[in-house]
Enzyme design. Structure first.
Site, mmCIF file in Angstrom:
data_model
loop_
_atom_site.group_PDB
_atom_site.id
_atom_site.type_symbol
_atom_site.label_atom_id
_atom_site.label_comp_id
_atom_site.label_asym_id
_atom_site.label_seq_id
_atom_site.Cartn_x
_atom_site.Cartn_y
_atom_site.Cartn_z
ATOM 1 N N TYR A 190 49.098 77.157 38.530
ATOM 2 C CA TYR A 190 47.913 76.488 38.064
ATOM 3 C C TYR A 190 46.528 76.963 38.584
ATOM 4 O O TYR A 190 45.675 77.368 37.751
ATOM 5 C CB TYR A 190 48.086 75.097 38.188
ATOM 6 C CG TYR A 190 46.871 74.157 37.827
ATOM 7 C CD1 TYR A 190 47.031 73.733 36.466
ATOM 8 C CD2 TYR A 190 45.898 73.432 38.491
ATOM 9 C CE1 TYR A 190 45.864 72.851 35.869
ATOM 10 C CE2 TYR A 190 45.073 72.625 38.050
ATOM 11 C CZ TYR A 190 44.722 72.315 36.769
ATOM 12 O OH TYR A 190 43.990 71.534 36.253
ATOM 13 N N GLN A 202 30.892 91.632 28.732
ATOM 14 C CA GLN A 202 31.297 92.736 27.656
ATOM 15 C C GLN A 202 30.779 92.326 26.304
ATOM 16 O O GLN A 202 30.488 93.390 25.595
ATOM 17 C CB GLN A 202 32.784 92.802 27.931
ATOM 18 C CG GLN A 202 33.025 94.280 27.885
ATOM 19 C CD GLN A 202 34.613 94.750 28.446
ATOM 20 O OE1 GLN A 202 34.974 94.099 29.386
ATOM 21 N NE2 GLN A 202 35.656 95.419 27.574
#
Ligand code: NAD
Ligand code: UDP
Ligand code: UDP
Length: 340
Positions: free
Chosen positions: A149, A166
């Site tokens: 997790y 990006q």
């Protein structure tokens, strides 16, 4: 059917505890809501009351597989959140965090959506800085039982920031601290649900360790308000931003409070502390206060009362077992530091 100018919101994990409250809130503000969930820890019972709403859709789907729908904004909440549930199939938990983030981001890129990702205070691990500020990089065991997790959520943050840098995707990253309220799963092993269910059944209250570890508990309505405000910020604001209640309590203090509010006859029993269990946790919410003008308003007693009422209904017990407590004897969070 939806209006052409209606905001289309996709909520992954929408049949879970937080997701179902978010779906409700988004419908109230006029959005068309698609709830996508694989029903691993969520349940249709949480969204039963929304299914007849013409502006609400439910899709049973796993976020580790590609998602092809339309949306203007995406709230990515799909992931089991309690240690018991996320450790049940840890490999799938990491896949849910990482592949789920990738698919949601690929979708956001294709349909030009803004996307909010439910990150967590677990990215700070067992923190060496207290209270936790967003600039702290954390203290996380990369291969322990919580890592599926913690590291999954950390990697998801990496994906979100790289898609932002990006591909210019507008992202919003709340780091959520322990949140509680109605529709928590009764068997998810989290401290608030465990203690309330145990107290209502007059069963022993299981304190792990000596109960001196601390957490800060945020009521669900406060958190959802934070999500809504965060999604409304300009594209230039990405977070990460802590969302949680800065009032810190010891676990023993929480147990005593729940005993008092339920009028329970339960005893306290002390059991071993799970591996890598953080010693203390409290959010620094300065950033959320300044950027979102947000801070929690629901006091612990009020939030616990409504959660107790929810669980007593769920367990078929009389609601009358919620004991009203005069404000003057309410525990103040500052006492937590004294190990109450
Ligand atoms: P929850 O378990 O009630 O909800 C999670 C939902 O995601 C469930 O409905 C579950 O069925 C669904 N889900 C799980 N894996 C899935 C998958 N692979 N594909 C599709 N759906 C999937 O937990 P919650 O407390 O509502 O948590 C919601 C989100 O908030 C999670 O991402 C969690 O990590 C994050 N969070 C919650 C807390 C908290 O205190 N509640 C704290 C920090 C972060
Ligand atoms: N994806 C998706 N729904 C979409 C578009 C993409 O689930 O509408 C998934 C896609 O399957 C891929 C991931 O998102 O695995 C990342 O997509 P992206 O286009 O960024 O990367 P690429 O496909 O070029 O690797
Ligand atoms: N805890 C406890 N008894 C329980 C369940 C949890 O003492 O029955 C403790 C747990 O060890 C941790 C804290 O309560 O120190 C919060 O646990 P939870 O699983 O709710 O959240 P997290 O550890 O993820 O903050």
């Amino acid at each position: 059917m939806r209006n052409y100018d209606q905001n289309r919101a996709l909520v992954t994990g929408g049949a879970g505890f937080l997701g179902s409250h978010l779906c409700e809130r988004l419908l109230e503000q006029g959005s068309y809501v698609t709830c996508l969930d694989n029903l691993f820890t969520g349940t249709k019972r949480n969204i039963d009351h929304l299914l007849s709403n013409p502006y609400f859709d439910f899709i049973q789907h796993d976020v580790t597989n590609p998602i092809h729908i339309q949306a203007d904004e995406i709230y990515n909440l799909a992931c089991p959140a309690s240690p018991v549930h996320y450790q049940h199939d840890p490999i799938h938990t990491t896949k849910t965090c990482v592949l789920g983030a990738l698919n949601v981001l690929g979708l956001a890129k294709r349909v030009n959506a803004r996307v909010l990702h439910a990150s967590t205070s677990e990215v700070y691990g067992d923190p060496l800085v207290h209270p936790q500020v967003e600039s702290y990089w954390g203290h996380v065991n990369p291969n322990g039982t919580r890592a599926c997790y913690d590291e999954g959520k950390r990697c998801a943050e990496t994906f979100f920031f790289d898609y932002h840098r990006q591909h210019n995707i507008p992202i919003k990253i709340p780091r959520i601290f322990n949140t509680y309220g109605p529709r928590m799963h009764p068997n998810d092993g989290r401290v608030v649900s465990n203690f309330i269910v145990q107290a209502l059944r007059d069963e022993p209250i299981t304190i792990y360790g000596d109960g001196s570890q601390t957490r800060a508990f945020c009521y669900v309505d406060d958190l959802i308000e934070g999500f809504i405000k965060l999604m409304q910020t300009p594209d230039s604001f990405t977070g990460p931003v802590n969302l949680g209640n800065p009032e810190e309590f010891t676990i023993k203090q929480l147990a005593l409070r729940i005993l008092e509010l339920t009028g329970s006859k339960s005893d306290l029993v002390f059991e071993p502390l799970p591996a890598d269990d953080p010693r203390q946790r409290r959010p620094d919410i300065t950033l959320a206060q300044s950027v979102l003008d947000w801070h929690p308003v629901v006091q612990l007693d009020a939030g616990l009362r409504s959660t107790i009422t929810y669980f007593s209904d769920l367990l078929g017990l009389p609601a009358a077992c919620v004991t009203p407590i005069p404000d003057k004897v309410a525990i103040q969070p500052s006492q937590a530091a004294q190990g109450f």
